[in-house]
Motif scaffolding. Structure first.
Motif, PDB file in Angstrom:
ATOM      1  N   LEU A   1       0.814  -1.214   0.000  1.00 60.11           N
ATOM      2  CA  LEU A   1       0.000   0.000   0.000  1.00 60.11           C
ATOM      3  C   LEU A   1       0.846   1.262   0.000  1.00 60.11           C
ATOM      4  N   ASN A   2       2.098   1.149   0.412  1.00 62.34           N
ATOM      5  CA  ASN A   2       2.945   2.326   0.548  1.00 62.34           C
ATOM      6  C   ASN A   2       3.755   2.647  -0.706  1.00 62.34           C
ATOM      7  N   SER A   3       3.584   1.867  -1.760  1.00 64.87           N
ATOM      8  CA  SER A   3       4.299   2.153  -3.014  1.00 64.87           C
ATOM      9  C   SER A   3       3.937   3.547  -3.512  1.00 64.87           C
ATOM     10  N   VAL A   4       4.952   4.290  -3.923  1.00 58.99           N
ATOM     11  CA  VAL A   4       4.763   5.658  -4.414  1.00 58.99           C
ATOM     12  C   VAL A   4       4.838   5.657  -5.940  1.00 58.99           C
ATOM     13  N   VAL A   5       3.870   6.327  -6.572  1.00 57.34           N
ATOM     14  CA  VAL A   5       3.756   6.290  -8.034  1.00 57.34           C
ATOM     15  C   VAL A   5       3.494   7.703  -8.575  1.00 57.34           C
ATOM     16  N   ASP A   6       4.078   7.994  -9.719  1.00 63.11           N
ATOM     17  CA  ASP A   6       3.758   9.200 -10.493  1.00 63.11           C
ATOM     18  C   ASP A   6       2.680   8.789 -11.492  1.00 63.11           C
ATOM     19  N   TRP A   7       1.420   9.059 -11.119  1.00 54.49           N
ATOM     20  CA  TRP A   7       0.277   8.595 -11.910  1.00 54.49           C
ATOM     21  C   TRP A   7      -0.323   9.715 -12.738  1.00 54.49           C
ATOM     22  N   GLY A   8      -0.513   9.484 -14.033  1.00 53.79           N
ATOM     23  CA  GLY A   8      -1.193  10.437 -14.894  1.00 53.79           C
ATOM     24  C   GLY A   8      -2.364   9.794 -15.608  1.00 53.79           C
ATOM     25  N   TYR A   9      -3.100  10.617 -16.344  1.00 56.22           N
ATOM     26  CA  TYR A   9      -4.294  10.164 -17.059  1.00 56.22           C
ATOM     27  C   TYR A   9      -3.930   9.909 -18.516  1.00 56.22           C
ATOM     28  N   ALA A  10      -4.171   8.709 -18.990  1.00 60.10           N
ATOM     29  CA  ALA A  10      -3.688   8.276 -20.307  1.00 60.10           C
ATOM     30  C   ALA A  10      -4.130   9.185 -21.463  1.00 60.10           C
ATOM     31  N   PRO A  11      -5.376   9.676 -21.510  1.00 59.75           N
ATOM     32  CA  PRO A  11      -5.724  10.591 -22.615  1.00 59.75           C
ATOM     33  C   PRO A  11      -4.845  11.843 -22.668  1.00 59.75           C
ATOM     34  N   ASP A  12      -4.412  12.345 -21.512  1.00 70.34           N
ATOM     35  CA  ASP A  12      -3.460  13.461 -21.505  1.00 70.34           C
ATOM     36  C   ASP A  12      -2.144  13.046 -22.138  1.00 70.34           C
ATOM     37  N   TYR A  13      -1.715  11.814 -21.861  1.00 78.24           N
ATOM     38  CA  TYR A  13      -0.395  11.368 -22.303  1.00 78.24           C
ATOM     39  C   TYR A  13      -0.336  11.116 -23.805  1.00 78.24           C
ATOM     40  N   VAL A  14      -1.418  10.659 -24.410  1.00 77.56           N
ATOM     41  CA  VAL A  14      -1.389  10.467 -25.863  1.00 77.56           C
ATOM     42  C   VAL A  14      -1.404  11.823 -26.580  1.00 77.56           C
ATOM     43  N   GLU A  15      -1.993  12.827 -25.954  1.00 76.77           N
ATOM     44  CA  GLU A  15      -1.903  14.185 -26.494  1.00 76.77           C
ATOM     45  C   GLU A  15      -0.450  14.642 -26.494  1.00 76.77           C
ATOM     46  N   ALA A  16       0.296  14.286 -25.434  1.00 81.74           N
ATOM     47  CA  ALA A  16       1.719  14.619 -25.376  1.00 81.74           C
ATOM     48  C   ALA A  16       2.482  13.945 -26.512  1.00 81.74           C
ATOM     49  N   MET A  17       2.158  12.682 -26.802  1.00 80.89           N
ATOM     50  CA  MET A  17       2.820  11.978 -27.897  1.00 80.89           C
ATOM     51  C   MET A  17       2.650  12.725 -29.212  1.00 80.89           C
ATOM     52  N   HIS A  18       1.438  13.157 -29.476  1.00 78.86           N
ATOM     53  CA  HIS A  18       1.169  13.889 -30.717  1.00 78.86           C
ATOM     54  C   HIS A  18       1.928  15.207 -30.743  1.00 78.86           C
ATOM     55  N   ARG A  19       1.944  15.922 -29.639  1.00 82.96           N
ATOM     56  CA  ARG A  19       2.638  17.211 -29.600  1.00 82.96           C
ATOM     57  C   ARG A  19       4.142  17.044 -29.824  1.00 82.96           C
ATOM     58  N   ILE A  20       4.695  15.959 -29.326  1.00 84.71           N
ATOM     59  CA  ILE A  20       6.132  15.719 -29.490  1.00 84.71           C
ATOM     60  C   ILE A  20       6.500  15.607 -30.970  1.00 84.71           C
ATOM     61  N   LEU A  21       5.627  14.990 -31.774  1.00 89.34           N
ATOM     62  CA  LEU A  21       5.927  14.877 -33.200  1.00 89.34           C
ATOM     63  C   LEU A  21       5.625  16.156 -33.968  1.00 89.34           C
ATOM     64  N   GLN A  22       4.900  17.086 -33.342  1.00 95.15           N
ATOM     65  CA  GLN A  22       4.672  18.381 -34.002  1.00 95.15           C
ATOM     66  C   GLN A  22       5.779  19.367 -33.658  1.00 95.15           C
ATOM     67  N   HIS A  23       6.590  19.022 -32.670  1.00 95.83           N
ATOM     68  CA  HIS A  23       7.716  19.881 -32.287  1.00 95.83           C
ATOM     69  C   HIS A  23       8.734  19.914 -33.422  1.00 95.83           C
ATOM     70  N   GLY A  24       9.431  20.997 -33.558  1.00 99.92           N
ATOM     71  CA  GLY A  24      10.317  21.186 -34.700  1.00 99.92           C
ATOM     72  C   GLY A  24      11.556  20.333 -34.716  1.00 99.92           C
ATOM     73  N   LYS A  25      11.919  19.729 -33.580  1.00102.22           N
ATOM     74  CA  LYS A  25      13.156  18.964 -33.500  1.00102.22           C
ATOM     75  C   LYS A  25      12.935  17.648 -32.782  1.00102.22           C
ATOM     76  N   ALA A  26      13.475  16.568 -33.336  1.00 98.50           N
ATOM     77  CA  ALA A  26      13.378  15.263 -32.681  1.00 98.50           C
ATOM     78  C   ALA A  26      14.236  15.256 -31.420  1.00 98.50           C
ATOM     79  N   ASP A  27      13.698  14.648 -30.354  1.00 96.41           N
ATOM     80  CA  ASP A  27      14.419  14.658 -29.085  1.00 96.41           C
ATOM     81  C   ASP A  27      13.793  13.628 -28.152  1.00 96.41           C
ATOM     82  N   ASP A  28      14.348  13.533 -26.940  1.00 95.95           N
ATOM     83  CA  ASP A  28      13.804  12.670 -25.896  1.00 95.95           C
ATOM     84  C   ASP A  28      13.068  13.542 -24.881  1.00 95.95           C
TER      85      ASP A  28
END
Length: 315
Positions: free
Chosen positions: A208-235
């Motif tokens: 029960l004490n495990s600590v997690v950085d939890w996000g909402y998946a629909p937000d994260y797929v929006e991030a994926m799309h934005r990364i490919l619209q960025h002008g430069k490939a990166d991590d």
């Protein structure tokens, strides 16, 4: 209209990304292990991503503007482990070798195609820093993390040596009602709903004490799309940068259903088949480059997941 290939189109992220890009007017070709999915086009032949010839044919024929490589092989901390040899073989087959097929096909036949690779926070292993960013040392300690790290290096190779647009998302835990039932989030939510309905009496959890950085998946797929619209490939690290415990997830879920969680939750550390570790991301680089923000908070995410699961059960 832009065209995209989504590899792993029926997983949580693939399903959400497919729907997102469809609303943005993309022509889409989705690839899964045993099926295909299309939007705005007709594609009849199955693509085996382990076949270099199949992948080359798909890239040459479809000529995508973007490829999202979301396919992955992994198991959770409560899964029974395969033999190490089998685990490494499957992990590298999906997380590296099939990825390399797409990277190489793009470099040979469609060099203007942009590729996004879904990596994982597990590439950091057990970092010394409380928060991890793109400069944190890659030091994985499990087969999944090791193979995902290799995938990152493959993308960097094709980016730097072959000059293709290959970006990486180092993705932290993200949830939705589409998560498979063996993930802890769904184990808690489905179990709590079953308890509410008298269908089971308890949920057994490793820690029960495990600590997690939890996000909402629909937000994260929006991030994926934005990364490919960025002008430069990166991590880029994709995370919320906030900490929550499994205990909090349990308490909120049971509270929404009006149940006393303490009467139904049992802990058993023997369930943990691999060591639990705390990984919290620093998404500032992604913020600054793309303007992306995680818009759905932790409580709101759980609320929506519980509601969607209840609605699904009533259908």
């Amino acid at each position: 209209m832009p065209k995209a290939i989504i590899v792993g189109c029926y997983g949580q992220d693939g399903t959400l990304l497919f729907d997102l890009l469809a609303t943005k007017g993309y022509i889409l070709l989705g690839i899964a292990r045993t099926a295909m999915r299309t939007h705005g086009c007709t594609w009849t032949s199955y693509i085996d991503i382990s076949s270099y010839d199949d992948v080359c044919c798909a890239i040459q024929t479809f000529q995508p503007d973007e490829v999202y490589y979301l396919a992955a092989y992994h198991h959770t901390s409560e899964d029974e482990a395969s033999s190490d040899s089998e685990l490494f073989r499957h992990s590298f087959d999906v997380n590296v070798h099939c990825l390399a097929n797409f990277l190489d096909a793009i470099s040979r036949y469609e060099s203007s195609t942009k590729l996004f690779y879904a990596a994982s926070s597990h590439v950091f292993g057990e970092p010394e820093s409380e928060y991890q960013d793109e400069q944190t040392q890659i030091n994985p300690i499990c087969a999944y993390g090791i193979s995902k790290a290799a995938g990152i290096y493959a993308c960097r190779y094709y980016r730097n040596i072959r000059s293709i647009f290959a970006s990486v998302g180092i993705i932290y835990n993200h949830e939705s009602s589409l998560r498979d039932e063996h993930f802890i989030s769904q184990k808690i939510i489905r179990g709590a709903i079953n308890i509410k309905r008298g269908m089971q009496d308890r949920i057994v959890i490793g820690d029960l004490n495990s600590v997690v950085d939890w996000g909402y998946a629909p937000d994260y797929v929006e991030a994926m799309h934005r990364i490919l619209q960025h002008g430069k490939a990166d991590d880029f690290v994709i995370s919320t940068g906030t900490k929550h415990t499994v205990h909090e997830f349990v308490e909120i879920t049971f509270g929404l259903l009006g149940i006393d969680w303490q009467k139904h939750i049992v802990t058993d550390s023997s369930l943990l088949k691999k060591k639990s570790r705390t990984l919290i991301g620093n998404p500032n680089k992604l913020y600054e480059a793309t303007g992306w923000r995680a818009t759905t908070g932790f409580n709101e995410m759980i609320n929506m997941m519980v509601k969607e699961q209840l609605d699904r059960n009533h259908k």
